[in-house]
Scaffold this active site. Structure first.
Site, PDB file in Angstrom:
ATOM      1  N   HIS A  91      24.444 -35.939 -48.026  1.00  9.28           N
ATOM      2  CA  HIS A  91      23.168 -36.126 -47.355  1.00  9.28           C
ATOM      3  C   HIS A  91      23.435 -36.471 -45.897  1.00  9.28           C
ATOM      4  CE1 HIS A  91      24.032 -40.029 -49.504  1.00  9.28           C
ATOM      5  NE2 HIS A  91      23.989 -40.454 -48.264  1.00  9.28           N
ATOM      6  N   ASP A 147      19.147 -31.898 -52.384  1.00  4.32           N
ATOM      7  CA  ASP A 147      19.012 -31.643 -50.943  1.00  4.32           C
ATOM      8  C   ASP A 147      17.579 -31.837 -50.463  1.00  4.32           C
ATOM      9  OD1 ASP A 147      21.801 -30.674 -50.814  1.00  4.32           O
ATOM     10  OD2 ASP A 147      21.014 -28.940 -51.895  1.00  4.32           O
TER      11      ASP A 147
END
Length: 438
Positions: A41, A13
């Site tokens: 994402h 992340d």
């Protein structure tokens, strides 16, 4: 022309999609080489926000060929949900290519994943329950289903039948669940075959020819280094190779074709799921980072664990991946913090460790040793040159660069695709070893 690898340099992340998008206009191919739909994402294009879980982020850039390579495990339902969602928003998805050797996630993989995690109770790993691990396990055990198998019903039926012999025994005898029917799985997989067929290629040959023809090829790593099955915080890891070495094995190119390795790091640290996290915050600062940084999983929606920047982790990932450049993301999240702590080493039972301990037990007991840096209050989202940043933000960046093992070549200053400061060209000639490790 070079092959460039983008790798998460923490626990995931970090903003890899934005970094990929930054390079997109100069890249001809974007390749996903590991993982599946267990990591998402988000890419912002103008006023549009796209959350991708399986597709390479390059699919949003016109003229780029996105490739799902052999190291990926593919949930076909998720694949076509994402494609149809993009088509509905006017995105051209016709360039997508998928390796014939990529493995397929089935209903029984997802079922096994979920019931196994529940069975483990307090010992659970914290998987997303999407069948990733069981699919990779079948791959290693040589009983997996590959994309190419969907085009031969006899082969597909034989492989699924062999897999279900074991899976149903486990489900019925150990987990007290119902058996899964052979026809149920085969019919489901066959239903995707014809729509899938035009996308399927020998991705190794495709990418080799692209590099020979002078094309720029970007390899987009899923998850991150600290979740790598070999080099991460085992056993709290993913099931694939998420370091730069995985780009070669997961796509079928030679490792000598890789010219640059770009590591993505947040200006702080986050983690999802179980496992050690030395700088984790349980106070109001942890909540501050979570809320200010929108730290909720793209795939699961669950809150991420948050903590301060960990320099030993950055040095470790630089070493394991051969990082030539770092991209520092979410620097803007730290705006307004008077003093910003950075972990510079660990205390393990009274002994200082400047590097990540090799012992799993030591790392579980590691306590961060912090150095503090003065913060800033100015809005930095409009900065486009390094000199536009407040002096304290520049000093913070320089400090992280000194401690992290490679130069910081770009800095994210906001969520939009153009809210970034570029210090060094990420596509041109790679830095010398001295520059990369300064």
């Amino acid at each position: 022309m070079p092959a460039i690898v983008i790798i998460g340099a923490q626990w995931g992340d970090e903003g890899k999609g934005k970094a990929t998008d930054l390079l997109g206009s100069r890249i001809d191919y974007v390749v996903k080489f590991n993982g599946g739909n267990n990591a998402g994402h988000t890419v912002v294009v103008g006023d549009e926000k796209y959350a991708l879980h399986l597709l390479p982020s390059g699919i949003l850039t016109g003229g780029v060929t996105p490739v799902i390579a052999n190291g990926v495990v593919v949930d076909l339902d998720v694949l076509f949900q994402e494609l149809d969602g993009l088509i509905a928003r006017g995105v051209d998805v016709s360039r997508l290519k998928i390796s014939s050797n990529a493995h397929v996630i089935t209903h029984y993989h997802r079922t096994i994943d979920k019931v196994t995690e529940r069975f483990l109770g307090k010992r659970q790993i914290g998987t997303t329950g999407r069948g990733i691990g069981p699919t990779y396990a079948d791959k290693i055990n040589r009983v997996g289903i590959r994309i190419q198998d969907l085009f031969d019903e006899n082969i597909l039926r034989q492989k699924v039948e062999g897999a279900l012999d074991q899976k149903n025994h486990l489900l019925v005898k150990v987990y007290n669940r119902r058996a899964i029917g052979l026809d149920e799985i085969v019919d489901d997989l066959l239903s995707y075959a014809e729509r899938l067929r035009p996308m399927v290629v020998d991705s190794s040959l495709l990418l080799h020819q692209a590099l020979e023809d002078g094309k720029y090829v970007l390899f987009e790593g899923g998850q991150a280094t600290m979740l790598d099955v070999d080099h991460g915080t085992y056993p709290f890891v993913t099931s694939s190779s998420s370091t730069s070495g995985g780009a070669a094995t997961g796509s079928g190119i030679g490792p000598n074709r890789i010219d640059r390795v770009i590591g993505i790091v947040k200006a702080y640290t986050t983690r999802v799921g179980s496992g050690p996290f030395p700088t984790e915050l349980f106070d109001e600062w942890g909540e501050f980072l979570r809320e200010r940084g929108f730290e909720f999983g793209t795939t699961t929606g669950r809150p991420r664990r948050t903590g301060w920047y960990d320099a030993p982790i950055a040095r470790y990932t630089a070493r394991v991946n051969g990082v030539t450049d770092f991209v520092l993301t979410k620097l803007d999240t730290l705006t307004g913090i008077e003093r910003i702590p950075v972990c510079v080493a660990y205390d393990v039972d009274g002994v200082r460790h400047d590097e990540v301990p090799a012992s799993q037990s030591d790392f579980h007991h590691a306590k961060p040793i912090y150095e503090e840096f003065p913060g800033w209050t100015e809005d930095i989202s409009g900065a486009r040159r390094f000199e536009d940043l407040p002096k304290n933000a520049q000093d913070y960046t320089h400090a992280l660069e000194r401690m992290s093992g490679a130069r910081i070549s770009a800095i994210g200053v906001g969520p939009a695709r153009d809210e970034i400061v570029v210090r060094h060209d990420l596509v041109g000639e790679a830095p010398s070893p001295a520059d990369a490790s300064r």
